[in-house]
Design an enzyme around this catalytic site. Structure first.
Site, short mmCIF file in Angstrom:
data_model
loop_
_atom_site.label_atom_id
_atom_site.label_comp_id
_atom_site.label_asym_id
_atom_site.label_seq_id
_atom_site.Cartn_x
_atom_site.Cartn_y
_atom_site.Cartn_z
N TRP A 142 21.21 1.38 -6.39
CA TRP A 142 21.01 2.74 -6.89
C TRP A 142 19.79 2.87 -7.80
O TRP A 142 19.35 3.97 -8.11
CB TRP A 142 22.24 3.19 -7.69
CG TRP A 142 22.71 2.13 -8.64
CD1 TRP A 142 23.73 1.24 -8.43
CD2 TRP A 142 22.15 1.80 -9.92
NE1 TRP A 142 23.83 0.38 -9.49
CE2 TRP A 142 22.89 0.70 -10.43
CE3 TRP A 142 21.11 2.32 -10.68
CZ2 TRP A 142 22.62 0.13 -11.66
CZ3 TRP A 142 20.82 1.75 -11.91
CH2 TRP A 142 21.58 0.66 -12.39
N ALA A 168 24.17 2.85 -2.25
CA ALA A 168 25.13 2.83 -3.35
C ALA A 168 25.86 4.18 -3.41
O ALA A 168 25.24 5.24 -3.23
CB ALA A 168 24.41 2.57 -4.67
N GLU A 240 17.90 -10.01 -1.78
CA GLU A 240 17.20 -9.90 -3.07
C GLU A 240 18.28 -9.62 -4.10
O GLU A 240 18.83 -8.53 -4.14
CB GLU A 240 16.14 -8.79 -3.02
CG GLU A 240 15.09 -8.93 -4.11
CD GLU A 240 15.31 -8.03 -5.28
OE1 GLU A 240 16.26 -8.30 -6.06
OE2 GLU A 240 14.56 -7.05 -5.44
N CYS A 274 15.41 -5.05 -11.23
CA CYS A 274 15.61 -6.47 -10.88
C CYS A 274 14.39 -7.30 -11.26
O CYS A 274 14.49 -8.30 -11.95
CB CYS A 274 15.88 -6.62 -9.39
SG CYS A 274 17.33 -5.74 -8.78
#
Length: 469
Positions: A142, A168, A240, A274
């Protein structure tokens, strides 16, 4: 034959709430087994049509999609901000990044995917063709509701593949806005489509013969589950799985520039990235100066209404994620770290969390060992450069990392010793259509973007024609 269970629970819904206010935006019913069956059939039919479509026509569709995203930029940005709390300026930048990436793929993809001749002895004619393999299931997060999907689907689909998106649950509005954009650009209906389903149904879809492979961006737990299911079905995966990127500052670095970059690297998107700095590893001679300046700059980071230009960051996307982050902060403090700034939920509506700095963080503490997905920075002091390298590599993750020093040649040597998919010297983690992105260790495997991403889900078919006398 379909693997779908007709007894799958179809009463569940995906819920989208505004994280700045808590207001319900929309609910989306999970698809029934018969709806999923039709979705898979439509995807398979669209794939057969798309793979037979000449490359020049695929490229034209990509250029139309880029134009559609730019034409709808304001509406798409508003939707991103409403669904996951990104500041409106960052949301507009996300839309433009998607469009510019599609432009790059349209400009460069055909050459990268063209048949590649290979010289062999004897005069035989040999080439490698990069051919589509089918419909790819994309399980997406998301935090970048459009970018993560375009980053995956853009390179994958140019070769002739289809893309089935399991987004998501809290950003399903963005998922359907993307599906509508693909169809408005003239892609075959069903080629890019949305799956709304629970984990059991997703597992059944992965096993279905109409799905060729899976790409996932998400948690280690989700990646492990998806990879296990796909592996049993002998299907390729790209994973990932996040990171705990180190931001190393050596003694000869420009501290002011490093601090400025560190603030953006840690607090962009409310820390929900991330590929972003999370562990700040400082060589001892400059640790005090960097920390003092970093904390002073972090004090100026303002969490507030994401529509307000004065807000640096918006809310966290969900309240449960804020609770999880706060628990990591408390566990880190309990283990001996120092709370230097923040460390509290902001009272009132919305999922806001104070910009937080933890100092005296060492391996074994939550903020060092785990991925902190929110506006929390962990500062660790290294005795020297060798110690800094060891600390950076003391992690289950290996996505990206930053290295700050005035000695570029030395930095390039150090970069080869860092166990990450990317190293950014005197800069911070970023992504670009021209450069591969992906990780090692428990950050996953495979690469998106660049020529690696364009070929990742293709059949590299060797064609060897013997010379006939």
């Amino acid at each position: 034959m379909s693997n779908l269970n007709p007894n799958t629970n179809v009463h569940a819904v995906a819920t989208s709430r505004n994280p700045a206010t808590g207001e319900l935006i929309a609910t989306y019913a999970f698809q029934t087994p018969s709806e999923v069956e039709r979705l898979l059939d439509a995807s398979a039919a669209a794939f057969r049509l798309w793979r037979a479509t000449p490359m020049r026509e695929r490229v034209a569709a990509y250029r139309r999609l880029s134009a559609v995203l730019r034409e709808r930029s304001d509406a798409l940005a508003a939707l991103i901000t409403a669904e996951m709390g990104k500041t409106i300026s960052a949301a507009r930048a996300e839309v433009e990044k998607c469009a510019s990436t599609l432009d790059w793929i349209a400009d460069n993809g055909p050459a990268i995917l063209a048949d590649e001749p290979v010289a062999v002895d004897g005069g035989d004619q040999v080439h490698v063709s990069y051919l589509p393999i089918g419909t790819i299931l994309g399980v997406m997060p998301w935090n970048f509701p459009l970018w993560q999907v375009i980053r995956a689907s853009g390179p994958i689909m140019l070769s002739g593949n289809g893309f089935l998106l399991k987004h998501a649950p809290n950003v399903m509005g963005s998922a359907y806005a993307l599906q509508d954009a693909y169809e408005a650009a003239g892609f075959p209906k069903g080629l890019f489509a949305n799956l709304i389903a629970d984990n059991d149904t997703v597992a059944q879809v992965i096993e279905d013969p109409r799905i060729a492979a899976v790409t996932l961006t998400g948690s280690m737990r989700a990646g492990s589950a998806v990879a296990a299911t796909a592996g049993k079905a002998l299907k390729k995966t790209l994973l990932e799985l996040g990171g705990a990127d180190a931001f190393i500052v050596l003694a000869d670095a420009n501290i002011d520039l490093a601090v400025k970059a560190a603030i953006e690297a840690r607090f962009q998107n409310a820390g929900q990235v991330c590929l972003a700095a999370k562990r700040f590893i400082l060589e001892k001679p400059i640790a005090e100066e960097f920390t003092r300046k970093f904390v002073a700059a972090a004090e100026q980071v303002r969490a507030g209404d994401p529509h307000d230009p004065a807000s640096t960051i918006g809310p966290m996307a969900r309240d449960d994620l804020r609770d999880e982050l706060h628990n990591q902060v408390l566990r880190t403090i309990a283990a001996g770290a120092t709370l230097t700034l923040g460390g509290k939920k902001i009272e009132g509506p919305g999922n806001f969390y104070m910009p937080t700095v933890l100092t005296n963080v060492v391996p074994g503490m939550a903020a060092f060992d785990e991925e902190t997905f929110g506006p929390v920075a962990a500062i660790t002091i290294a005795e020297n450069a060798e110690h800094a390298i060891d600390l950076a590599n003391t992690s289950d993750y290996g996505l990206g990392g930053s290295l700050w020093t005035n000695d570029i040649a030395r930095a390039q040597r150090i970069a080869r010793r860092l166990e990450t998919g990317g190293v950014f010297i005197n800069g911070f983690s970023a992504s670009n259509a021209r450069i591969p992105v992906g990780g090692v260790k428990k950050s996953g495997y495979g690469r998106e973007l660049s020529h690696f991403g364009l070929r990742e889900f293709t059949n590299a078919q060797a064609v060897w024609a013997k010379t006939v006398a």
